[in-house]
Design an enzyme around this catalytic site. Structure first.
Site, PDB file in Angstrom:
ATOM      1  N   CYS A  74       0.865  -1.182   0.000  1.00 14.05           N
ATOM      2  CA  CYS A  74       0.000   0.000   0.000  1.00 14.05           C
ATOM      3  C   CYS A  74       0.902   1.233   0.000  1.00 14.05           C
ATOM      4  CB  CYS A  74      -0.895  -0.023   1.237  1.00 14.05           C
ATOM      5  SG  CYS A  74      -1.925   1.434   1.340  1.00 14.05           S
ATOM      6  N   CYS A 199      -5.199   6.127  -4.046  1.00 12.97           N
ATOM      7  CA  CYS A 199      -4.500   4.841  -3.983  1.00 12.97           C
ATOM      8  C   CYS A 199      -3.078   5.076  -4.507  1.00 12.97           C
ATOM      9  CB  CYS A 199      -5.237   3.807  -4.828  1.00 12.97           C
ATOM     10  SG  CYS A 199      -4.399   2.214  -4.837  1.00 12.97           S
TER      11      CYS A 199
HETATM   12  N1  LIG Z   1      -5.930  -2.560  -1.777  1.00  8.22           N
HETATM   13  C1  LIG Z   1      -4.661  -2.931  -2.205  1.00  8.22           C
HETATM   14  C2  LIG Z   1      -3.477  -2.434  -1.573  1.00  8.22           C
HETATM   15  C3  LIG Z   1      -3.608  -1.068  -1.059  1.00  8.22           C
HETATM   16  C4  LIG Z   1      -3.427  -0.011  -2.081  1.00  8.22           C
HETATM   17  C5  LIG Z   1      -3.316   1.282  -1.366  1.00  8.22           C
HETATM   18  N2  LIG Z   1      -4.461   1.966  -1.003  1.00  8.22           N
HETATM   19  C6  LIG Z   1      -2.234   2.165  -1.927  1.00  8.22           C
HETATM   20  O1  LIG Z   1      -2.180   3.332  -1.546  1.00  8.22           O
HETATM   21  O2  LIG Z   1      -1.387   1.690  -2.676  1.00  8.22           O
HETATM   22  C7  LIG Z   1      -4.545  -4.427  -2.414  1.00  8.22           C
HETATM   23  O3  LIG Z   1      -4.177  -5.226  -1.531  1.00  8.22           O
HETATM   24  O4  LIG Z   1      -4.788  -4.797  -3.528  1.00  8.22           O
END
Ligand SMILES: N[C@@H](CCC[C@H](N)C(=O)O)C(=O)O
Length: 260
Positions: A74, A199
């Site tokens: 993340c 994200c």
């Molecule tokens: N939800 C994701 C990982 C998290 C992504 C995150 N919010 C970021 O900032 O990169 C997953 O496990 O696929």
């Protein structure tokens, strides 16, 4: 058992952070993590992280999605845990820490609320129709979308995440609109199973896909607007590989509390 927690947000991607440096993280209760992340019955967050000690690094990051399951990398969480480690006095202006996708370097602003996080190098981008698919620590699907402000990201993102190609392992789905001086990005996140305000691994994937699409070579800086604010991405691209990748943006403490 009382749990002391800190709530952070990075461009609106929000996280519960727990200091676990006094003991190793042996087991965790996935149902409790899901409940703590719940926006009605818990604190409310897109994910939860534990910071633990590590022999060879300043600390180790353990990231769980809001569904309570272990997540992949993340990016915004990484930036927030760096700000948290500074708040705890574990680090000062720079750090090398370990995450699920390997070691990360990061530098922190003087006041501690802006973090530049180095991300993994990327050398593989594939196509799924007109969309791009790549892994920036987490798997991402990147599609162009006009009128993105009014687009139904939840329904369309969910349909892609659960189509027969991706349903088993899942994927994060990013929609991007090129506004000339910046990209506007909205993301449906796996593990949250909803649109989030930002994200980090997602906007990194978008900037890379866009550089490949536009055949931009050299040192590339990309300004990105997301629902929760502004993020900057920079990297070197030689036409095959993305290196010296940095995800730069805000990482702010919102509040501290205890769960009884
Ligand atoms: N939800 C994701 C990982 C998290 C992504 C995150 N919010 C970021 O900032 O990169 C997953 O496990 O696929």
């Amino acid at each position: 058992m009382k749990i002391n927690f800190f709530k952070y947000q990075g461009a609106g991607n929000d996280f519960i952070l727990i200091d676990h440096t006094m003991s190793p993280l042996k087991n965790f209760d996935n149902n409790l993590i899901e409940q703590l992340c719940h926006r009605r019955f818990g604190i409310g967050a897109d994910g939860l992280m534990f910071v633990t000690k590590h022999e060879d690094y300043d600390f180790e990051m353990h990231y769980f999605n809001a569904d309570g399951k272990l997540g992949s990398m993340c990016g915004n969480g990484g930036r927030c845990i760096v700000a948290f480690a500074k708040h705890l006095g574990i680090i000062d202006k720079e750090t090398n820490f370990l995450a699920v996708d390997g070691p990360h370097y990061a530098r922190i602003s003087e006041n501690g609320d802006w973090v530049d996080l180095q991300m993994i190098d990327v050398d593989t981008i594939t196509n799924d129709g007109d969309a791009f698919v790549l892994n920036t620590g987490s798997p991402h699907y990147v599609a162009f979308q006009s009128d993105l402000k009014d687009f139904d990201v939840f329904t369309n993102g969910k349909n892609i995440r659960y189509n027969s190609t991706y349903t088993e392992k899942g994927i994060n789905v990013n929609f991007v609109e090129d506004n000339g001086d910046h990209l506007f990005v909205r993301t449906y996140e796996r593990g949250v199973e909803d649109e989030t305000y930002a994200c980090g691994t997602g906007v990194t994937a978008v900037a890379m896909a866009m550089a490949k699409y536009k055949n931009q070579i050299g040192h590339i800086n990309t300004d990105i607007k997301v629902l929760g604010g502004d993020i900057k991405i920079e990297f070197d691209y030689n036409g095959h590989k993305f290196t010296n990748v940095f995800l730069c943006g805000p990482a702010k403490l919102v509040f501290e509390g205890d769960v009884a």
